[in-house]
Structures are given as structure tokens and as C-alpha cells.
Design a protein around this motif. Structure first.
Motif, PDB file in Angstrom:
ATOM      1  N   HIS A 223     -54.785 -15.634 -37.322  1.00 37.01           N
ATOM      2  CA  HIS A 223     -54.668 -16.613 -36.248  1.00 37.01           C
ATOM      3  C   HIS A 223     -54.591 -18.049 -36.762  1.00 37.01           C
ATOM      4  N   TRP A 224     -54.939 -18.262 -38.036  1.00 34.03           N
ATOM      5  CA  TRP A 224     -54.846 -19.608 -38.607  1.00 34.03           C
ATOM      6  C   TRP A 224     -53.560 -19.810 -39.401  1.00 34.03           C
ATOM      7  N   LEU A 225     -52.725 -18.781 -39.485  1.00 37.40           N
ATOM      8  CA  LEU A 225     -51.498 -18.855 -40.273  1.00 37.40           C
ATOM      9  C   LEU A 225     -50.272 -18.811 -39.364  1.00 37.40           C
ATOM     10  N   PRO A 226     -49.145 -19.302 -39.846  1.00 41.11           N
ATOM     11  CA  PRO A 226     -47.946 -19.348 -38.991  1.00 41.11           C
ATOM     12  C   PRO A 226     -47.244 -18.012 -38.804  1.00 41.11           C
ATOM     13  N   PHE A 227     -47.587 -17.003 -39.608  1.00 37.64           N
ATOM     14  CA  PHE A 227     -46.840 -15.746 -39.581  1.00 37.64           C
ATOM     15  C   PHE A 227     -46.939 -15.030 -38.241  1.00 37.64           C
ATOM     16  N   GLN A 228     -48.046 -15.209 -37.522  1.00 38.18           N
ATOM     17  CA  GLN A 228     -48.216 -14.560 -36.227  1.00 38.18           C
ATOM     18  C   GLN A 228     -47.179 -15.035 -35.207  1.00 38.18           C
ATOM     19  N   THR A 229     -46.664 -16.254 -35.407  1.00 33.27           N
ATOM     20  CA  THR A 229     -45.741 -16.834 -34.427  1.00 33.27           C
ATOM     21  C   THR A 229     -44.340 -16.235 -34.502  1.00 33.27           C
ATOM     22  N   VAL A 230     -44.046 -15.510 -35.584  1.00 34.55           N
ATOM     23  CA  VAL A 230     -42.679 -15.025 -35.805  1.00 34.55           C
ATOM     24  C   VAL A 230     -42.375 -13.802 -34.936  1.00 34.55           C
ATOM     25  N   VAL A 231     -43.152 -12.734 -35.070  1.00 31.23           N
ATOM     26  CA  VAL A 231     -42.878 -11.516 -34.296  1.00 31.23           C
ATOM     27  C   VAL A 231     -44.039 -11.119 -33.382  1.00 31.23           C
ATOM     28  N   TYR A 232     -45.271 -11.431 -33.781  1.00 26.38           N
ATOM     29  CA  TYR A 232     -46.422 -11.033 -32.961  1.00 26.38           C
ATOM     30  C   TYR A 232     -46.406 -11.728 -31.602  1.00 26.38           C
ATOM     31  N   PHE A 233     -46.202 -13.029 -31.589  1.00 32.33           N
ATOM     32  CA  PHE A 233     -46.187 -13.772 -30.324  1.00 32.33           C
ATOM     33  C   PHE A 233     -45.105 -13.257 -29.366  1.00 32.33           C
ATOM     34  N   PRO A 234     -43.841 -13.129 -29.809  1.00 34.33           N
ATOM     35  CA  PRO A 234     -42.816 -12.625 -28.879  1.00 34.33           C
ATOM     36  C   PRO A 234     -43.112 -11.209 -28.380  1.00 34.33           C
ATOM     37  N   ALA A 235     -43.516 -10.310 -29.289  1.00 34.05           N
ATOM     38  CA  ALA A 235     -43.767  -8.932 -28.879  1.00 34.05           C
ATOM     39  C   ALA A 235     -44.987  -8.833 -27.963  1.00 34.05           C
ATOM     40  N   ARG A 236     -46.041  -9.573 -28.291  1.00 33.53           N
ATOM     41  CA  ARG A 236     -47.243  -9.559 -27.451  1.00 33.53           C
ATOM     42  C   ARG A 236     -46.936 -10.138 -26.075  1.00 33.53           C
ATOM     43  N   THR A 237     -46.101 -11.158 -26.030  1.00 28.80           N
ATOM     44  CA  THR A 237     -45.691 -11.745 -24.755  1.00 28.80           C
ATOM     45  C   THR A 237     -44.980 -10.718 -23.885  1.00 28.80           C
ATOM     46  N   ALA A 238     -44.056  -9.979 -24.493  1.00 27.38           N
ATOM     47  CA  ALA A 238     -43.240  -9.031 -23.735  1.00 27.38           C
ATOM     48  C   ALA A 238     -44.046  -7.858 -23.178  1.00 27.38           C
ATOM     49  N   VAL A 239     -45.073  -7.420 -23.898  1.00 28.24           N
ATOM     50  CA  VAL A 239     -45.811  -6.241 -23.445  1.00 28.24           C
ATOM     51  C   VAL A 239     -47.004  -6.572 -22.554  1.00 28.24           C
ATOM     52  N   GLY A 240     -47.216  -7.873 -22.248  1.00 22.31           N
ATOM     53  CA  GLY A 240     -48.260  -8.138 -21.271  1.00 22.31           C
ATOM     54  C   GLY A 240     -49.153  -9.329 -21.522  1.00 22.31           C
ATOM     55  N   MET A 241     -48.637 -10.404 -22.078  1.00 25.62           N
ATOM     56  CA  MET A 241     -49.453 -11.597 -22.267  1.00 25.62           C
ATOM     57  C   MET A 241     -49.510 -12.387 -20.960  1.00 25.62           C
ATOM     58  N   HIS A 242     -50.689 -12.936 -20.641  1.00 30.00           N
ATOM     59  CA  HIS A 242     -50.859 -13.718 -19.426  1.00 30.00           C
ATOM     60  C   HIS A 242     -50.201 -15.090 -19.567  1.00 30.00           C
ATOM     61  N   LEU A 243     -49.884 -15.720 -18.420  1.00 30.45           N
ATOM     62  CA  LEU A 243     -49.155 -16.979 -18.426  1.00 30.45           C
ATOM     63  C   LEU A 243     -49.898 -18.069 -19.197  1.00 30.45           C
TER      64      LEU A 243
END
Length: 267
Positions: A210-230
């Protein structure tokens, strides 16, 4: 190209790249068979995992959400071209000398090419991945996250470009950069959340991720698509574009320093 305005130049570059990529759609379809194989293998693994756990959810993910998460991450990763290979060859052949004197930014030129190439690859991968997802596990419940997927994917690809460019620009010093790119890809596979969501990692690794930029590449988009809150989506977007700015500044500084030290070995 000199007669065009600066934004128009990059739009023009993107259009040319897109047209050239469309000429090889059949090749992309053949390569995307690999995506179908990966998803089928992961489906068997996660079916066994969920059966072994004897539960409908693992750390908040159902089996269906897990499979669709992998559809989104694999579609993104397999859509990205190798910047290191491209720039490394430009440096070795001496073509970089001609590209540096063009009336366009070297970095922006590659970004326009990269995003155009990614666009067609990602759409094809997503169509094929969604087809096998529908076939194997059924439709993903429609939520607000799916509407935000294109925006989050744009940010993810942009961060990935910036990180890839940091690795690729090291070719100005060491020339051989594919080993560094290999390491970067493996980091993206693990704490970047490609193989599995960060929630499934030990707590210590989650904190690091969570302190590194790597999560923003694929984790954020995929987590958003499967059910992240607004509310979480807004926070994720802010984090994502903050990293774009920070890494973009690092890319610009490295590029400026690299151009001054560059020794062209060919051309």
C-alpha cells in the motif's frame, strides 16, 4: 509534423500507431489464446482453494469475483508492450539520435505509441477474457466500479508506462535493461496484485504494497471493477495520479541526465 500544434502531433502519432496495430489484429487474437489458457488454469486452482477452505468467500472475495479480478489483471498485463526492449534497441542501433532531434518530446512520443498499442490490445484481451469469464463463472454483478474501470485502467497504464520508462531509460547508461524489466514485472505480479488481490497477502506485505506505486497499475483497476465503493474509488484515483506526477518527475529528471551522458553505439 512540424506544422501541427503540439497536442495534434501526439494525436497523429497515436493514430498512426493504432492503424499499424489494427493491421495485426489476427496476430493479437492468436496470442490472446494464452490469456484463455491462463484463466482456465487459475479457475482450476481457485476452485480447489475455495473447496479446500470450505467457504464461499476468502478475505471478502467470492470465487466469481476472484475469477473476474484475474480477467481484468491478466488483460492489462498482457496488453503492455516492452518499453525496455524498444528503447534498448534504439540506443544500440543509434536510432535514438534521430528521435532525440525530432520536434516532439521523446517521452511523450513513446507515451503516444504505448497508449495506442495498449488500447487495441487491452480491448481484445478484455473481450476474450470476458467471454471465458461468462462461460466459466457467469456474469459479474454490474456495479458502479465497472463504470469507473476505463478511467482507472487509463491511470494504471500511465503509471505502468512511467515505471517502465524509468527502467528503459537506464539503457542510456547500461544498455542491457531486460533483466531490470524482468525484476519489475515479477514485483508487479506479486505485491502489485496481478496474481491475487493484496487482501490475500500477509498483513506485513499488505502494508508494504500500500506504500508502493505497483498497486496502482493492475490492483486498483481490477479491485474497482469487482466491487470497490465510490469513496474508495475516489481515494484510489487520487493515489494513482499522485504517483503519475511523482514518477513522471523522476522520469523527466532521469531523461534529462541520460541525454547528457548518452553515447550512441551505432548510426
Amino acid at each position: 509534423m512540424i506544422s501541427l500544434s503540439k497536442p495534434a502531433k501526439y494525436v497523429f502519432i497515436g493514430k498512426i500507431t493504432l492503424r499499424s496495430q489494427l493491421a495485426y489484429v489476427v496476430d493479437f487474437l492468436i496470442r490472446s489464446v494464452f490469456l484463455l489458457l491462463i484463466l482456465y488454469i487459475f479457475m482450476q486452482l481457485w476452485q480447489t482453494t475455495f473447496a479446500g477452505e470450505g467457504t464461499a468467500t476468502i478475505n471478502g472475495y467470492t470465487f466469481k469475483q476472484m475469477m473476474w479480478y484475474l480477467v481484468f489483471t491478466e488483460s492489462m498485463v498482457l496488453a503492455t508492450p516492452s518499453l525496455s526492449t524498444r528503447i534498448e534497441e534504439e540506443v544500440k542501433s543509434g536510432d535514438v539520435a534521430f528521435k532525440l532531434i525530432r520536434p516532439v518530446s521523446f517521452i511523450a512520443f513513446h507515451y503516444a505509441e504505448y497508449m495506442s498499442e495498449v488500447a487495441i490490445r487491452y480491448v481484445i484481451n478484455l473481450i476474450l477474457g470476458s467471454a471465458i469469464g461468462l462461460l466459466l463463472v457467469g456474469p459479474l454483478p454490474v456495479g458502479i466500479g465497472l463504470a469507473w474501470l476505463p478511467v482507472m485502467a487509463l491511470g494504471g497504464f500511465t503509471v505502468n508506462f512511467m515505471l517502465g520508462m524509468l527502467v528503459a531509460l537506464s539503457a542510456f547508461w547500461v544498455e542491457e535493461t531486460r533483466g531490470l524489466e524482468f525484476v519489475y514485472n515479477k514485483i508487479l505480479f506479486t505485491i502489485g496484485g496481478m496474481l491475487m488481490p493484496l487482501e490475500l497477502f500477509p498483513e506485513s506485505l499488505q502494508r508494504i504494497g500500500h506504500w508502493l506505486p505497483f498497486q496502482t497499475v493492475v490492483y486498483f483497476p481490477a479491485r474497482t471493477a469487482v466491487g470497490m465503493h465510490l469513496g474508495d474509488i475516489s481515494r484510489a484515483l487520487a493515489i494513482q495520479w499522485l504517483w503519475v506526477i511523482l514518477i513522471g518527475a523522476m522520469v523527466w529528471l532521469l531523461y534529462r541526465k541520460g541525454v547528457r551522458k548518452l553515447n550512441v553505439n551505432g548510426g
